[in-house]
Design a protein around this motif. Structure first.
Motif, mmCIF file in Angstrom:
data_model
loop_
_atom_site.group_PDB
_atom_site.id
_atom_site.type_symbol
_atom_site.label_atom_id
_atom_site.label_comp_id
_atom_site.label_asym_id
_atom_site.label_seq_id
_atom_site.Cartn_x
_atom_site.Cartn_y
_atom_site.Cartn_z
ATOM 1 N N ARG A 1 -7.097 2.288 -2.590
ATOM 2 C CA ARG A 1 -7.297 3.286 -1.542
ATOM 3 C C ARG A 1 -8.661 3.960 -1.670
ATOM 4 N N ARG B 1 -5.036 -8.113 5.150
ATOM 5 C CA ARG B 1 -4.036 -7.082 5.391
ATOM 6 C C ARG B 1 -2.883 -7.652 6.205
ATOM 7 N N ASP C 1 2.008 -1.378 5.273
ATOM 8 C CA ASP C 1 0.848 -2.246 5.078
ATOM 9 C C ASP C 1 0.853 -2.829 3.669
ATOM 10 N N TYR D 1 -1.294 -6.228 1.083
ATOM 11 C CA TYR D 1 -2.354 -7.215 0.934
ATOM 12 C C TYR D 1 -1.762 -8.483 0.336
ATOM 13 N N ASP E 1 0.862 -1.187 0.000
ATOM 14 C CA ASP E 1 0.000 0.000 0.000
ATOM 15 C C ASP E 1 0.897 1.235 0.000
ATOM 16 N N SER F 1 -2.441 0.287 -5.972
ATOM 17 C CA SER F 1 -2.691 0.703 -4.589
ATOM 18 C C SER F 1 -3.488 1.998 -4.539
#
Length: 652
Positions: A106, A40, A53, A55, A14, A102
């Motif tokens: 978001r 996450r 962070d 995924y 991220d 990303s």
């Protein structure tokens, strides 16, 4: 000697940095146990010992234990917030727009709310609409030629909404709600996207009478963080639901059987954040991937949608029995007057007789009292001495105030003729209401604009002065509609201004009661004829034909490349390998700014078939510049190169 395999997690970070827009391999420690896809996680970066962070997109195993890999530090949550279909959509949209996945995620994945997550109970039994709701939905859908079969077959269509109110619910809202009810009864989810909160409230009102509350997942910028996260978790459930929201709702992680957009020409459906993807384009990408039904619903037709209809990619769906508003244009005598009246006698008399029976809508172009002033001597526009912004007045005799910086102009004088006198040059909603209040004594005057939001008006004698897009609903429809300031609206420096005006006027005309007059004041030509004959699609076809020889959007795609002169030059040079036409690149030209080194911009025009190659080449240039800037000494606050595809027409 045998080697032990180890688990590998491929993680999407991220991060907005373009060089990090790919999957990174991390080792999964045994103590983390089973790690579901899409959760996450927190992972380390090799630079500066930071933790970021990400995924989990893929999980694999490998035998090469000697390959140095960092370990996943922790699993933030066990909820798989990034299902595989959402990752594919984000990746595809980012690649099409030369952006980062990303940045797309978001927009759709909200911040984690621990209390909401722990209290959430997945819905197992799918909520179904009642038999009465299904019957009503079938009646609404049957009013459109072939729409029911198209929905059942997951087809694609541009739908001309019937300009009528159904029990004080706009016809378009009743259509979208009925389509979603049909899909929900078949066990499929729907995504309904609208431009603003007014449209959202009207659509929710239509749905509230047809489906249970647990069947609706609302995506709204007015929601609190816990509410938004709760709606996101609902859209992750296997039980079908109806997602209703603004532009970011098009990314909802449901397994969609229907994606429908209302009024796709509204600029609010364009994302102002990177990668700047319009909800219409995202819906097209999503339909390709998921083979869902796709509807573009509107009273008018954008050139973007008309291009797809012309290519046969979208089906043109209209009502079985069309309902046409009674549009009245200004007479030739009124048009030929040297000093044309803002409200001609024909429209004035029609509004006066209608106002005695019920509400009358008067649409104006701008809010406020007098949004712009001019010199009383030479009629030059009055500008702020500090920033050059336009001066306006809050009421008659008020201190002129700049519309940009907010400073008052106490001792203003014209730089051209030195006159200190100012003159009101325009009439906003408040000034128009003041003037009509004197012309219509005894009639209540209601102002509806951004400062005075009004959702509904009663079926009583009144004059409603509203700015475009802020028109409230009237019980039973307006007894008359008067569209003012048309010539001023058409003078805006926008390639699509005719298309936009036709959309504003068509949406206002759709609020009229059956048979009520709709007066378009002071406008003639193709746009006026399209409104009078309710042939908006023909106007879109004509606009598209005019733009095709000029390679202007949407006949062609356009990319904006901005950065330092050297970076833009390298990006443009990289496009030479794609064998684009000679006139594909326009510029570069300097950008007015205080940046050091100075920045330039160039436009790149290309056809849709070359879109993937152009986007990939421009994205590679952005990544290369970001990597070289990182290796160089010193860093600028701005990136050396930025790219934006499918830019808005005013930026051309």
């Amino acid at each position: 000697m045998t080697t032990q395999s180890r688990r590998i997690a491929r993680v999407l970070l991220d991060s907005p940095l373009p060089q990090l827009d790919r999957l990174f391999d991390y080792s999964l420690p045994e103590e983390l146990g089973e790690v579901p896809l899409g959760v996450r996680v927190r992972v380390p970066l090799r630079t500066a010992g930071r933790v970021i962070d990400g995924y989990v997109v893929e999980i694999d195993s490998e035998d090469d234990a000697d390959r140095p890999l960092s370990e996943v530090e922790s699993v933030v949550s066990s909820v798989p917030v990034l299902p595989e279909r959402l990752h594919r959509l984000a990746r595809r949209v980012a690649d099409r727009a030369a952006g980062s996945a990303s940045d797309v995620l978001r927009l759709v994945i909200p911040k984690r709310q621990v209390r909401v997550e722990k209290a959430w109970t997945p819905i197992v039994e799918p909520p179904l609409p009642s038999d009465t709701a299904q019957t009503h939905a079938a009646e609404v859908i049957d009013a459109y030629d072939g729409l029911g079969a198209l929905l059942d077959e997951h087809g694609r269509a541009a739908v001309e909404a019937i300009p009528l109110l159904h029990a004080d619910v706009p016809g378009w809202a009743s259509l979208l709600a009925s389509a979603a009810v049909r899909m929900l009864a078949a066990g499929e989810s729907s995504i309904l996207v609208v431009p603003d909160h007014r449209d959202l409230d009207r659509l929710l009102a239509a749905l509230g009478e047809m489906v249970p509350a647990e069947a609706i997942a609302r995506y709204d910028s007015r929601q609190t963080n816990p509410e938004r996260y709760r709606s996101f978790l609902r859209s992750l459930d296997d039980a079908p639901c109806i997602v209703v929201g603004n532009r970011s709702a098009v990314y909802a992680p449901v397994r969609a059987g229907l994606v429908a957009l209302w009024d796709d020409g509204d600029p609010l459906l364009g994302e102002p954040l990177a990668p700047y993807a319009n909800a219409r384009d995202v819906a097209l990408v999503r339909q390709e991937q998921e083979d869902s039904a796709l509807l573009f619903v509107g009273h008018t037709r954008t050139t973007d949608v008309e291009r797809l209809v012309a290519h046969g990619w979208l089906q043109d769906v209209r009502a079985v029995r069309r309902v046409l508003p009674r549009v009245i244009l200004s007479t030739p005598q009124e048009m030929e007057q040297q000093a044309p009246q803002r409200l001609p006698s024909s429209a004035f008399l029609s509004a006066r007789s209608a106002a005695a029976e019920g509400p009358v809508l008067v649409q104006v172009s701008r809010p406020g009292f007098a949004p712009s002033l001019v010199c009383a001597g030479c009629r030059a526009p009055a500008r702020c001495a500090h920033c050059g912004g336009p001066l306006g007045a809050a009421h008659r005799g008020a201190l002129p105030v700049c519309g940009w910086c907010g400073r008052g102009a106490r001792a203003w004088s014209c730089p051209s003729c030195a006159s200190p006198q100012l003159r009101l040059a325009s009439s906003g909603s408040e000034r128009t209401a003041d003037e009509l209040g004197r012309a219509f004594p005894g009639i209540r005057v209601i102002v509806a604009d951004s400062a005075h939001p009004v959702d509904r008006v009663a079926d009583k004698p009144s004059l409603v002065v509203a700015t475009r897009g802020a028109e409230p609903l009237a019980e039973g429809g307006y007894r008359a509609v008067v569209l003012l300031d048309g010539p001023k609206m058409l003078q805006a420096p926008d390639l699509r201004i005719g298309e936009a005006c036709l959309r504003w006027w068509s949406n206002a005309a759709a609020l009229a009661a059956p048979g009520a007059p709709v007066h378009l004041v002071g406008v003639d030509g193709g746009v006026a004829r399209a409104l009078a004959t309710w042939s908006q699609s023909a106007h879109a076809r004509a606009e598209l034909a005019e733009r095709a020889p000029l390679h202007m959007p949407p006949a062609a795609r356009v990319a904006l490349v901005e950065g330092t002169a050297a970076a833009v030059s390298r990006a443009v040079s990289a496009l030479e390998e794609l064998a684009l036409p000679r006139d594909a690149v326009l510029g570069p030209v300097p950008v007015e700014s205080d940046d050091v080194p100075p920045r330039v911009r160039a436009l790149v025009r290309f056809d849709y078939a070359s879109g993937a190659r152009v986007a990939a080449a421009l994205r590679a240039s952005v990544v290369a510049e970001a990597v070289s800037a990182r290796r160089g000494k010193g860093r600028s606050n701005r990136s050396a190169l930025s790219v934006r595809l499918d830019i808005l027409d005013p930026e051309l």
